[in-house]
Design a protein around this motif. Structure first.
Motif, PDB file in Angstrom:
ATOM      1  N   UNK A   1       0.829  -1.208   0.000  1.00 27.65           N
ATOM      2  CA  UNK A   1       0.000   0.000   0.000  1.00 27.65           C
ATOM      3  C   UNK A   1       0.863   1.257   0.000  1.00 27.65           C
ATOM      4  N   UNK A   2       2.085   1.181   0.515  1.00 27.37           N
ATOM      5  CA  UNK A   2       2.972   2.348   0.498  1.00 27.37           C
ATOM      6  C   UNK A   2       3.291   2.796  -0.919  1.00 27.37           C
ATOM      7  N   UNK A   3       3.173   1.888  -1.889  1.00 21.05           N
ATOM      8  CA  UNK A   3       3.477   2.225  -3.282  1.00 21.05           C
ATOM      9  C   UNK A   3       2.235   2.601  -4.087  1.00 21.05           C
ATOM     10  N   UNK A   4       1.088   2.682  -3.430  1.00 21.29           N
ATOM     11  CA  UNK A   4      -0.137   3.054  -4.135  1.00 21.29           C
ATOM     12  C   UNK A   4      -0.028   4.410  -4.825  1.00 21.29           C
ATOM     13  N   UNK A   5       0.566   5.428  -4.197  1.00 22.73           N
ATOM     14  CA  UNK A   5       0.659   6.725  -4.897  1.00 22.73           C
ATOM     15  C   UNK A   5       1.408   6.641  -6.223  1.00 22.73           C
ATOM     16  N   UNK A   6       2.444   5.821  -6.281  1.00 27.20           N
ATOM     17  CA  UNK A   6       3.205   5.678  -7.527  1.00 27.20           C
ATOM     18  C   UNK A   6       2.375   4.962  -8.585  1.00 27.20           C
TER      19      UNK A   6
END
Length: 492
Positions: A241-246
């Motif tokens: 989920x930490x990479x959702x913005x990317x």
């Protein structure tokens, strides 16, 4: 592949075209393959290829590069392994490992940094518990991370402390990140070699595909392997989920990739684990790793971006919060396949909600075998709702099975046994056991659907990819992926 292939001698026989797809099954196989077909003789019953819907490939690779504490029957045995491992390391190197499991030790007390300090020679040491939700650290590792009595527990994490308020050396949940960010990693070449070995190990177990729950480091390794050679196992990767913005920024959608390496969902942790005593329960116990407003935001963003969700929720409290966040997004888009990973304790009314919302239960039957005694002790009032495969199936919930390896064995045959005969033999809520057909379905068509591959995998049918697991007398004799034999048992 320059010709058609006939897989003969197994039941049913299967014909595969030059594109790696099935062109005939059973009585039609030989005619479909034609006279010039390459004949591959196999022995046993041909099942649709088995799929593991929840696995940690990076963890399996790391296990080949770091200290293995699995199977240690006491703190003394674990410490002796750590001593021997540290002895062979260069000066200043970290002792990194995983797999200790104090619930099976002769003395199940939680270990301490003081014990570890005696055997690692002043080195930083970071040892993950078997479930991955707690870590055992040496004093040097705590010092590197700046953790002392004045350090506050981070949101979603806990630093265990002694009566005087000093850290004991055990970090739980998001507190582990305070140190993990400082731990050195293996180089790309070493990681890739270990990853390749891990994938071959999975093919030997009869797996044709897996759904990987890993970080970007593992995905990068898989891409390098895919670029240089054929993978022995298909991989569907779920991004943290930490990479959702990317993912949102570049417009990534579920299904991007090819039949061998692709992206599907967004993995988020709602709670911890039963073993680490951090599963979020409706009685208020456990740890909430992701607040409800943040969870609702993730659900909204994923639905809008056409990215599926794979949410870790073990306790009945976490499961309910997941369903609450998903309720406004029912049928969000054509391939919306929300998943709850583990779903180890689910209240009956929430089983009905799961079915109504189309939420998939991505579960690991082998956990029940390991967790039975802890579940009886920690969840006595709700254990009848734990690992409730049959009850979920009856409620209309679609099941997708996996292993959570390296937390448990990746062996799908052991998983099928756990879901079916084991509960009856153990006399542990046998009414929750599945039939063989249901368990097999959860490892094949159910798992394929959970990753949007139901038109390619999960059945031996013309037009599907030629993926098979051949089994005889309860043992895998051959694994076939895309019409290619990826593993075969040698004749006795």
């Amino acid at each position: 592949m320059i010709s058609t292939t006939l897989f003969a001698g197994c039941t049913p026989e299967v014909a595969c075209g030059v594109d790696g797809r099935i062109i005939g099954v059973g009585a039609r196989a030989r005619e479909a393959a034609g006279r010039k077909a390459e004949v591959v003789r196999l022995k046993g019953t041909a099942w649709p290829g088995l799929i593991d819907s929840h696995i940690h490939l990076e963890g399996l690779a790391d296990a080949k590069l770091t200290l293995d504490l699995s199977g240690a029957q006491s703190a003394k045995e674990a410490l002796e392994r750590a001593r021997l491992w540290a002895k062979g390391l260069p000066k200043g190197a970290w002792v990194i490992g995983a797999g200790w499991y104090n619930d099976v030790w002769t003395d199940p007390a939680w270990p301490t940094s003081e014990q570890l300090d005696r055997v690692v020679g002043g080195r930083p040491a970071y040892l993950r518990r078997k479930d991955g939700h707690s870590a055992w650290l040496s004093s040097a590792a705590l010092k590197v991370a700046g953790i002392d009595r004045a350090t506050e527990d981070p949101p979603g994490g806990t630093i265990d402390r002694d009566p005087q308020g000093e850290p004991t050396g055990i970090l739980r949940e998001l507190a582990m990140q305070l140190v993990w960010e400082k731990v050195p990693r293996a180089g790309d070449a070493d990681l890739d070699a270990a990853m390749a070995k891990a994938l071959n190990d999975l093919a030997r177990l009869g797996l044709v595909a897996v759904h990987s729950m890993d970080g970007p480091r593992g995905f990068a390794s898989l891409q390098r392997l895919r670029a240089t050679a054929e993978l022995p196992v298909r991989v569907t990767y779920n991004i943290p989920v930490a990479d959702l913005p990317y993912a949102e920024r570049i417009g990534l959608r579920s299904g991007w990739g090819d039949a061998w390496l692709r992206i599907w969902g967004v993995k988020a942790f709602l709670d911890g684990s039963l073993g680490s005593r951090t599963a979020e329960m409706l009685d208020g116990s456990g740890v909430s790793r992701l607040g409800q407003s943040d969870l609702e935001d993730v659900a909204r963003r994923c639905a809008k971006a056409e990215l599926n969700v794979c949410w870790h929720a073990i306790g009945d409290g976490a499961v309910r919060r997941a369903l609450d966040a998903l309720t406004p997004h029912r049928n969000a888009w054509a391939r919306w396949r929300p998943r709850i990973e583990h779903a180890q304790c689910v209240q009956p009314k929430d089983m009905t909600r799961m079915a109504r919302l189309g939420v998939i239960a991505s579960m690991q039957p082998i956990h029940a075998v390991t967790d039975r005694e802890i579940a009886d002790a920690e969840w006595p009032s709700v254990v009848q709702n734990a690992y409730a495969w049959r009850a979920l199936e009856k409620a209309g919930v679609r099941l997708a099975f996996g292993s959570d390896a390296p937390v448990e064995t990746a062996d799908p045959i052991a998983g099928i046994e756990a879901a079916t005969a084991w509960r009856k033999k153990a006399k542990w809520h046998p009414e929750l056991a599945l039939t063989q057909a249901s368990a097999l379905r959860a490892y094949t068509s159910g798992a394929a659907y959970a990753a949007g591959m139901e038109n390619d995998l999960g059945a031996l049918r013309a037009g599907r990819l030629c993926d098979m697991t051949v089994v005889e007398d309860g043992k895998v004799t051959a694994t076939v992926a895309g019409g290619r034999v990826t593993w075969r048992r040698k004749p006795a």
